[in-house]
Motif scaffolding. Sequence first.
Motif, PDB file in Angstrom:
ATOM      1  N   THR A 119       0.828  -1.211   0.000  1.00 24.73           N
ATOM      2  CA  THR A 119       0.000   0.000   0.000  1.00 24.73           C
ATOM      3  C   THR A 119       0.858   1.255   0.000  1.00 24.73           C
ATOM      4  OG1 THR A 119      -1.700  -1.193   1.235  1.00 24.73           O
ATOM      5  CG2 THR A 119      -1.835   1.209   1.235  1.00 24.73           C
ATOM      6  N   GLU A 120       1.867   1.270   0.844  1.00 24.78           N
ATOM      7  CA  GLU A 120       2.740   2.447   0.928  1.00 24.78           C
ATOM      8  C   GLU A 120       3.547   2.640  -0.347  1.00 24.78           C
ATOM      9  OE1 GLU A 120       2.590   4.807   3.317  1.00 24.78           O
ATOM     10  OE2 GLU A 120       0.900   3.566   3.903  1.00 24.78           O
ATOM     11  N   ALA A 121       3.968   1.536  -0.969  1.00 25.88           N
ATOM     12  CA  ALA A 121       4.729   1.647  -2.218  1.00 25.88           C
ATOM     13  C   ALA A 121       3.876   2.261  -3.321  1.00 25.88           C
ATOM     14  CB  ALA A 121       5.249   0.274  -2.641  1.00 25.88           C
ATOM     15  N   ALA A 122       2.586   1.997  -3.297  1.00 24.72           N
ATOM     16  CA  ALA A 122       1.698   2.585  -4.301  1.00 24.72           C
ATOM     17  C   ALA A 122       1.558   4.092  -4.105  1.00 24.72           C
ATOM     18  CB  ALA A 122       0.323   1.914  -4.240  1.00 24.72           C
ATOM     19  N   HIS A 123       1.618   4.553  -2.854  1.00 26.56           N
ATOM     20  CA  HIS A 123       1.449   5.982  -2.557  1.00 26.56           C
ATOM     21  C   HIS A 123       2.754   6.762  -2.643  1.00 26.56           C
ATOM     22  CE1 HIS A 123      -2.617   5.222  -1.530  1.00 26.56           C
ATOM     23  NE2 HIS A 123      -2.375   4.635  -0.385  1.00 26.56           N
ATOM     24  N   ASP A 124       3.831   6.185  -2.153  1.00 25.74           N
ATOM     25  CA  ASP A 124       5.119   6.882  -2.099  1.00 25.74           C
ATOM     26  C   ASP A 124       6.247   5.863  -2.282  1.00 25.74           C
ATOM     27  OD1 ASP A 124       7.297   8.500  -1.648  1.00 25.74           O
ATOM     28  OD2 ASP A 124       6.615   9.244   0.297  1.00 25.74           O
ATOM     29  N   PRO A 125       6.479   5.437  -3.517  1.00 25.99           N
ATOM     30  CA  PRO A 125       7.436   4.354  -3.754  1.00 25.99           C
ATOM     31  C   PRO A 125       8.861   4.667  -3.310  1.00 25.99           C
ATOM     32  CG  PRO A 125       6.646   5.281  -5.841  1.00 25.99           C
ATOM     33  CD  PRO A 125       5.857   5.915  -4.745  1.00 25.99           C
ATOM     34  N   GLU A 126       9.297   5.892  -3.471  1.00 25.87           N
ATOM     35  CA  GLU A 126      10.680   6.223  -3.124  1.00 25.87           C
ATOM     36  C   GLU A 126      10.914   6.160  -1.618  1.00 25.87           C
ATOM     37  OE1 GLU A 126      13.940   9.785  -3.689  1.00 25.87           O
ATOM     38  OE2 GLU A 126      12.320   9.597  -5.140  1.00 25.87           O
ATOM     39  N   THR A 127      10.053   6.776  -0.841  1.00 28.10           N
ATOM     40  CA  THR A 127      10.206   6.754   0.615  1.00 28.10           C
ATOM     41  C   THR A 127      10.074   5.332   1.148  1.00 28.10           C
ATOM     42  OG1 THR A 127       9.368   9.000   0.825  1.00 28.10           O
ATOM     43  CG2 THR A 127       9.301   7.637   2.801  1.00 28.10           C
ATOM     44  N   THR A 128       9.135   4.581   0.595  1.00 30.04           N
ATOM     45  CA  THR A 128       8.950   3.195   1.025  1.00 30.04           C
ATOM     46  C   THR A 128      10.203   2.384   0.740  1.00 30.04           C
ATOM     47  OG1 THR A 128       6.583   3.395   0.593  1.00 30.04           O
ATOM     48  CG2 THR A 128       7.468   1.168   0.819  1.00 30.04           C
ATOM     49  N   ALA A 129      10.801   2.568  -0.426  1.00 31.30           N
ATOM     50  CA  ALA A 129      12.024   1.845  -0.774  1.00 31.30           C
ATOM     51  C   ALA A 129      13.176   2.239   0.149  1.00 31.30           C
ATOM     52  CB  ALA A 129      12.387   2.103  -2.238  1.00 31.30           C
ATOM     53  N   ILE A 130      13.293   3.510   0.439  1.00 25.25           N
ATOM     54  CA  ILE A 130      14.346   3.972   1.352  1.00 25.25           C
ATOM     55  C   ILE A 130      14.161   3.344   2.730  1.00 25.25           C
ATOM     56  CG2 ILE A 130      15.206   6.005   2.604  1.00 25.25           C
ATOM     57  CD1 ILE A 130      14.572   7.621   0.002  1.00 25.25           C
ATOM     58  N   ASP A 131      12.938   3.341   3.222  1.00 27.09           N
ATOM     59  CA  ASP A 131      12.666   2.763   4.541  1.00 27.09           C
ATOM     60  C   ASP A 131      12.936   1.265   4.569  1.00 27.09           C
ATOM     61  OD1 ASP A 131      11.957   5.251   5.519  1.00 27.09           O
ATOM     62  OD2 ASP A 131       9.791   4.908   5.332  1.00 27.09           O
ATOM     63  N   LEU A 132      12.547   0.561   3.513  1.00 26.88           N
ATOM     64  CA  LEU A 132      12.791  -0.882   3.466  1.00 26.88           C
ATOM     65  C   LEU A 132      14.281  -1.180   3.367  1.00 26.88           C
ATOM     66  CD1 LEU A 132      11.794  -3.772   3.412  1.00 26.88           C
ATOM     67  CD2 LEU A 132      11.439  -3.534   0.942  1.00 26.88           C
ATOM     68  N   ALA A 133      14.992  -0.452   2.529  1.00 29.87           N
ATOM     69  CA  ALA A 133      16.438  -0.665   2.405  1.00 29.87           C
ATOM     70  C   ALA A 133      17.129  -0.430   3.746  1.00 29.87           C
ATOM     71  CB  ALA A 133      17.020   0.249   1.323  1.00 29.87           C
ATOM     72  N   HIS A 134      16.720   0.595   4.440  1.00 29.62           N
ATOM     73  CA  HIS A 134      17.320   0.892   5.746  1.00 29.62           C
ATOM     74  C   HIS A 134      17.033  -0.236   6.737  1.00 29.62           C
ATOM     75  CE1 HIS A 134      17.691   2.970   9.689  1.00 29.62           C
ATOM     76  NE2 HIS A 134      18.830   3.273   9.137  1.00 29.62           N
ATOM     77  N   ALA A 135      15.818  -0.726   6.768  1.00 33.33           N
ATOM     78  CA  ALA A 135      15.466  -1.815   7.693  1.00 33.33           C
ATOM     79  C   ALA A 135      16.271  -3.069   7.387  1.00 33.33           C
ATOM     80  CB  ALA A 135      13.970  -2.108   7.615  1.00 33.33           C
ATOM     81  N   ILE A 136      16.407  -3.390   6.107  1.00 29.71           N
ATOM     82  CA  ILE A 136      17.155  -4.591   5.716  1.00 29.71           C
ATOM     83  C   ILE A 136      18.628  -4.439   6.071  1.00 29.71           C
ATOM     84  CG2 ILE A 136      17.927  -5.984   3.750  1.00 29.71           C
ATOM     85  CD1 ILE A 136      15.167  -5.272   2.453  1.00 29.71           C
ATOM     86  N   GLN A 137      19.197  -3.281   5.783  1.00 30.76           N
ATOM     87  CA  GLN A 137      20.604  -3.058   6.114  1.00 30.76           C
ATOM     88  C   GLN A 137      20.826  -3.047   7.621  1.00 30.76           C
ATOM     89  OE1 GLN A 137      21.392   0.503   3.830  1.00 30.76           O
ATOM     90  NE2 GLN A 137      22.312  -0.687   2.181  1.00 30.76           N
TER      91      GLN A 137
END
Length: 115
Positions: free
Chosen positions: A21-39
């Motif tokens: 849902t968040e990726a549909a609304h704000d893909p860039e911020t969602t990707a940044i947040d996911l990358a940070h969590a994974i790292q």
Amino acid sequence: MEWERTSVHFKEDPVLRRWDTEAAHDPETTAIDLAHAIQFGHAQSALEAVAAGGLGLTAADARALHFANEMAELRHYGPLIAVDGGLPVLAPGVREVIGSFDSLLLWHDQPPWNL
């Protein structure tokens, strides 16, 4: 004069956002947040194991997923994995958001993904 003292305690139940849902609304911020969590959790290999069916998950993978999920929750996202038919799977949207990392230059100097 008498004063009456009262207090109110609020219980806050956080509403965790879904990755898809968040990726549909704000893909860039969602990707940044996911990358940070994974790292933060060092969870790349754990997520790859989940994507491969989850049968080879180790205690180290579980620990990595725990820390990645903690960071995701701090940013008000739900877990990175779900359960389907008794087996762990990537949560809806996680695979797609990971797929956007390269185009957003979020995963440079990291091993390529094998999902």
